[in-house]
Design a protein around this motif. Structure first.
Motif, PDB file in Angstrom:
ATOM      1  N   ILE A  71       7.765   6.862   4.371  1.00 55.04           N
ATOM      2  CA  ILE A  71       8.245   5.513   4.058  1.00 55.04           C
ATOM      3  C   ILE A  71       7.710   5.029   2.717  1.00 55.04           C
ATOM      4  O   ILE A  71       8.404   4.328   1.970  1.00 55.04           O
ATOM      5  CB  ILE A  71       7.861   4.546   5.194  1.00 55.04           C
ATOM      6  CG1 ILE A  71       8.664   4.893   6.452  1.00 55.04           C
ATOM      7  CG2 ILE A  71       8.131   3.097   4.790  1.00 55.04           C
ATOM      8  CD1 ILE A  71       8.281   4.089   7.670  1.00 55.04           C
ATOM      9  N   SER A  72       6.486   5.420   2.371  1.00 53.51           N
ATOM     10  CA  SER A  72       5.928   4.985   1.098  1.00 53.51           C
ATOM     11  C   SER A  72       6.731   5.520  -0.083  1.00 53.51           C
ATOM     12  O   SER A  72       6.729   4.927  -1.161  1.00 53.51           O
ATOM     13  CB  SER A  72       4.470   5.436   0.986  1.00 53.51           C
ATOM     14  OG  SER A  72       4.376   6.852   0.931  1.00 53.51           O
ATOM     15  N   GLN A  73       7.439   6.637   0.106  1.00 56.35           N
ATOM     16  CA  GLN A  73       8.288   7.179  -0.939  1.00 56.35           C
ATOM     17  C   GLN A  73       9.667   6.521  -0.957  1.00 56.35           C
ATOM     18  O   GLN A  73      10.320   6.463  -2.002  1.00 56.35           O
ATOM     19  CB  GLN A  73       8.464   8.686  -0.742  1.00 56.35           C
ATOM     20  CG  GLN A  73       7.195   9.496  -0.902  1.00 56.35           C
ATOM     21  CD  GLN A  73       6.711   9.542  -2.337  1.00 56.35           C
ATOM     22  OE1 GLN A  73       7.458   9.263  -3.268  1.00 56.35           O
ATOM     23  NE2 GLN A  73       5.450   9.885  -2.527  1.00 56.35           N
ATOM     24  N   LEU A  74      10.107   6.038   0.196  1.00 54.99           N
ATOM     25  CA  LEU A  74      11.457   5.485   0.301  1.00 54.99           C
ATOM     26  C   LEU A  74      11.520   3.999  -0.022  1.00 54.99           C
ATOM     27  O   LEU A  74      12.414   3.550  -0.754  1.00 54.99           O
ATOM     28  CB  LEU A  74      12.007   5.704   1.719  1.00 54.99           C
ATOM     29  CG  LEU A  74      12.246   7.138   2.168  1.00 54.99           C
ATOM     30  CD1 LEU A  74      12.698   7.149   3.630  1.00 54.99           C
ATOM     31  CD2 LEU A  74      13.270   7.823   1.283  1.00 54.99           C
ATOM     32  N   LYS A  95       7.208  -2.334  10.005  1.00 55.79           N
ATOM     33  CA  LYS A  95       5.906  -2.882   9.622  1.00 55.79           C
ATOM     34  C   LYS A  95       5.307  -2.084   8.464  1.00 55.79           C
ATOM     35  O   LYS A  95       4.759  -2.652   7.515  1.00 55.79           O
ATOM     36  CB  LYS A  95       4.969  -2.867  10.829  1.00 55.79           C
ATOM     37  CG  LYS A  95       3.604  -3.483  10.581  1.00 55.79           C
ATOM     38  CD  LYS A  95       2.745  -3.460  11.831  1.00 55.79           C
ATOM     39  CE  LYS A  95       3.288  -4.375  12.895  1.00 55.79           C
ATOM     40  NZ  LYS A  95       2.356  -4.472  14.074  1.00 55.79           N
ATOM     41  N   ILE A  96       5.405  -0.756   8.551  1.00 55.62           N
ATOM     42  CA  ILE A  96       4.892   0.086   7.474  1.00 55.62           C
ATOM     43  C   ILE A  96       5.666  -0.171   6.182  1.00 55.62           C
ATOM     44  O   ILE A  96       5.085  -0.340   5.103  1.00 55.62           O
ATOM     45  CB  ILE A  96       4.968   1.571   7.861  1.00 55.62           C
ATOM     46  CG1 ILE A  96       4.084   1.878   9.074  1.00 55.62           C
ATOM     47  CG2 ILE A  96       4.575   2.464   6.676  1.00 55.62           C
ATOM     48  CD1 ILE A  96       4.296   3.257   9.660  1.00 55.62           C
ATOM     49  N   ALA A  97       7.001  -0.198   6.281  1.00 54.67           N
ATOM     50  CA  ALA A  97       7.835  -0.334   5.089  1.00 54.67           C
ATOM     51  C   ALA A  97       7.565  -1.631   4.346  1.00 54.67           C
ATOM     52  O   ALA A  97       7.543  -1.664   3.104  1.00 54.67           O
ATOM     53  CB  ALA A  97       9.311  -0.239   5.479  1.00 54.67           C
ATOM     54  N   ARG A  98       7.328  -2.693   5.078  1.00 54.11           N
ATOM     55  CA  ARG A  98       7.125  -3.995   4.429  1.00 54.11           C
ATOM     56  C   ARG A  98       5.804  -4.081   3.679  1.00 54.11           C
ATOM     57  O   ARG A  98       5.626  -4.983   2.862  1.00 54.11           O
ATOM     58  CB  ARG A  98       7.227  -5.112   5.472  1.00 54.11           C
ATOM     59  CG  ARG A  98       8.678  -5.442   5.818  1.00 54.11           C
ATOM     60  CD  ARG A  98       8.796  -6.605   6.751  1.00 54.11           C
ATOM     61  NE  ARG A  98      10.196  -7.014   6.896  1.00 54.11           N
ATOM     62  CZ  ARG A  98      10.706  -7.565   7.986  1.00 54.11           C
ATOM     63  NH1 ARG A  98       9.932  -7.774   9.042  1.00 54.11           N
ATOM     64  NH2 ARG A  98      11.977  -7.915   8.026  1.00 54.11           N
ATOM     65  N   THR A  99       4.895  -3.169   3.941  1.00 54.58           N
ATOM     66  CA  THR A  99       3.658  -3.157   3.149  1.00 54.58           C
ATOM     67  C   THR A  99       3.885  -2.529   1.785  1.00 54.58           C
ATOM     68  O   THR A  99       3.032  -2.660   0.901  1.00 54.58           O
ATOM     69  CB  THR A  99       2.538  -2.387   3.875  1.00 54.58           C
ATOM     70  OG1 THR A  99       2.873  -1.002   3.935  1.00 54.58           O
ATOM     71  CG2 THR A  99       2.300  -2.931   5.268  1.00 54.58           C
ATOM     72  N   TYR A 100       5.018  -1.857   1.592  1.00 54.14           N
ATOM     73  CA  TYR A 100       5.324  -1.205   0.323  1.00 54.14           C
ATOM     74  C   TYR A 100       6.401  -1.915  -0.479  1.00 54.14           C
ATOM     75  O   TYR A 100       6.469  -1.740  -1.697  1.00 54.14           O
ATOM     76  CB  TYR A 100       5.741   0.253   0.566  1.00 54.14           C
ATOM     77  CG  TYR A 100       4.589   1.126   0.981  1.00 54.14           C
ATOM     78  CD1 TYR A 100       3.755   1.703   0.029  1.00 54.14           C
ATOM     79  CD2 TYR A 100       4.307   1.355   2.320  1.00 54.14           C
ATOM     80  CE1 TYR A 100       2.675   2.497   0.392  1.00 54.14           C
ATOM     81  CE2 TYR A 100       3.228   2.147   2.699  1.00 54.14           C
ATOM     82  CZ  TYR A 100       2.415   2.712   1.734  1.00 54.14           C
ATOM     83  OH  TYR A 100       1.345   3.483   2.104  1.00 54.14           O
ATOM     84  N   SER A 101       7.269  -2.669   0.174  1.00 57.90           N
ATOM     85  CA  SER A 101       8.380  -3.274  -0.560  1.00 57.90           C
ATOM     86  C   SER A 101       8.992  -4.424   0.238  1.00 57.90           C
ATOM     87  O   SER A 101       8.961  -4.414   1.476  1.00 57.90           O
ATOM     88  CB  SER A 101       9.458  -2.218  -0.837  1.00 57.90           C
ATOM     89  OG  SER A 101      10.603  -2.790  -1.421  1.00 57.90           O
TER      90      SER A 101
END
Length: 399
Positions: A71-74, A95-101
């Motif tokens: 997810i950190s790459q996407l 939840k994970i995705a929202r920490t990156y974007s």
């Protein structure tokens, strides 16, 4: 000391002795030629289970580490990430995705049914800026199996990469990464693969790399797939992993993969399906409801609904204390007080285990005063579910 309960939860699973033996072996180095041979053979076997010819990395960390690596790459990389959810683990992706974007959108679906391919198609048709989709194959909290085999063509038709969380399905349910056009796929060692916890496996389709290379310097380092790929290439003949490997966990996974492939994927999937069907029919024989209809059910985990007045926690404690079996809690409607889950993945998926857990549940229900006869859980079962060359499962059912 109280005897350890047998695990019939959706991970970690019981681990076969020959796999545990690998954990007790003397330590070896995580580099140089002997290790490279072990690493190369294990990666090859893992690719066979994923059914992919792309890149694959085995990382020290839980399945969540693998999810974050993808997810950190996407998220936020060249467009919006769409995450359709129908359960707790879909929401974890969010939840994970929202920490990156902030370029992430969740679309919620009911948790008692799968996300239909047509629905994903409609979502993407209405969102031209989506460049990646992240979904869960088996929602472990409910036991629903989403039809990810239909998502790949749809995602590619709309110009989006597809990431699949297969943590509680790979090795127990069919999954063909390449032919299903899955671009990123994650699983963990302690579920249907039957190894101890501690490792995640991340498979990457080559079409992902041009996008990932655009942010090669980040985010982060340890979970950066660019860094894992670079190390695997540049140090292939000496130190093919990014950091110190948990070598005995790795060797245990190597043995587990050997056993998976020795059984044969088709045979393994058929075994999981057969045991799932047996458990589901046995639960119905007891007058209990199943949260997921048969046509949507995962072959690795089953969620059971109890009638009013029967407490799930009390049932779980009784089954553990008096039958030596641990089943898992659940938190779906009508609530955790009346729901529980049975894990039947990897080594758990046997006729003996299925019968044992059914008899244990039956015993508890009878002791609560419900009109349940001894052996009722096994009555009128499909003979094909019981005719697999094992001893008669009805033996020992009488009090």
């Amino acid at each position: 000391m109280q005897q350890r309960a047998k695990l019939m939860i959706p991970g970690p699973v019981e681990v076969r002795p020959e796999i545990l033996e690998m954990m007790a072996r003397p330590m070896i180095a995580h580099y140089e030629s002997d290790w490279v041979k072990i690493h190369t053979e294990t990666i090859k076997m893992a690719k066979a289970v994923f059914q992919t010819t792309g890149d694959l990395f085995i990382v020290v960390g839980s399945g969540s580490a693998g999810l974050e690596a993808c997810i950190s790459q996407l998220a936020g990389n060249g467009g919006k990430t769409l995450i359709p959810t129908n359960g707790w683990f879909g929401k974890l992706l969010m939840k994970i995705a929202r920490t990156y974007s902030n370029e992430v959108e969740e679309v919620e679906f009911p948790c008692d049914r799968p996300i239909a391919a047509e629905e994903l198609d409609q979502l993407l048709a209405a969102r031209r800026d989506v460049r990646s989709v992240a979904v869960v194959h088996c929602e472990t909290g409910t036991g629903i199996l989403n039809p990810v085999h239909e998502y790949g063509d749809i995602s590619r038709a709309h110009g989006a990469l597809l990431m699949v969380d297969a943590i509680s399905s790979l090795g127990g349910a069919p999954l063909k990464m390449d032919s299903w056009k899955i671009d990123l796929c994650v699983t963990a060692s302690q579920k249907a693969l039957g190894a101890p916890p501690g490792l995640c496996l991340v498979a990457v389709n080559p079409r992902c790399w041009p996008l990932f290379e655009e942010r090669a310097s980040g985010p982060g380092w340890y979970l950066n797939l660019n860094a894992w790929r670079e190390r695997a290439k540049e140090w292939a003949d000496w130190h093919p992993t990014l950091s110190t490997m948990a070598v005995n966990n790795f060797r245990a996974l190597q043995k587990a993969l050997e056993l998976v492939l020795a059984e044969g994927l088709d045979n393994r999937f058929a075994r999981h399906k057969r045991i799932s069907s047996l458990i589901r029919q046995g639960i119905r024989n007891l007058g209990l409801e199943l949260y997921v209809p048969d046509e949507f059910a995962s072959p690795t985990v089953t969620t059971v609904l109890l009638p009013k007045g029967i407490n799930a926690q009390a049932l779980r404690e009784y089954v553990k204390d008096y039958h030596g079996i641990m089943v898992a809690g659940a938190d779906v409607p009508p609530g955790k007080e009346r729901t529980f889950r049975i894990g039947h993945m990897g080594p758990e998926a046997t006729l003996e285990n299925a019968v044992s857990v059914l008899v244990a549940v039956e015993d508890y229900l009878r002791r609560t005063g419900l009109e349940v006869k001894t052996g009722q859980c096994l009555s009128d079962l499909d003979p094909q579910l019981l005719s697999q060359g094992e001893s008669n499962p009805c033996q020992g059912c009488e009090e």
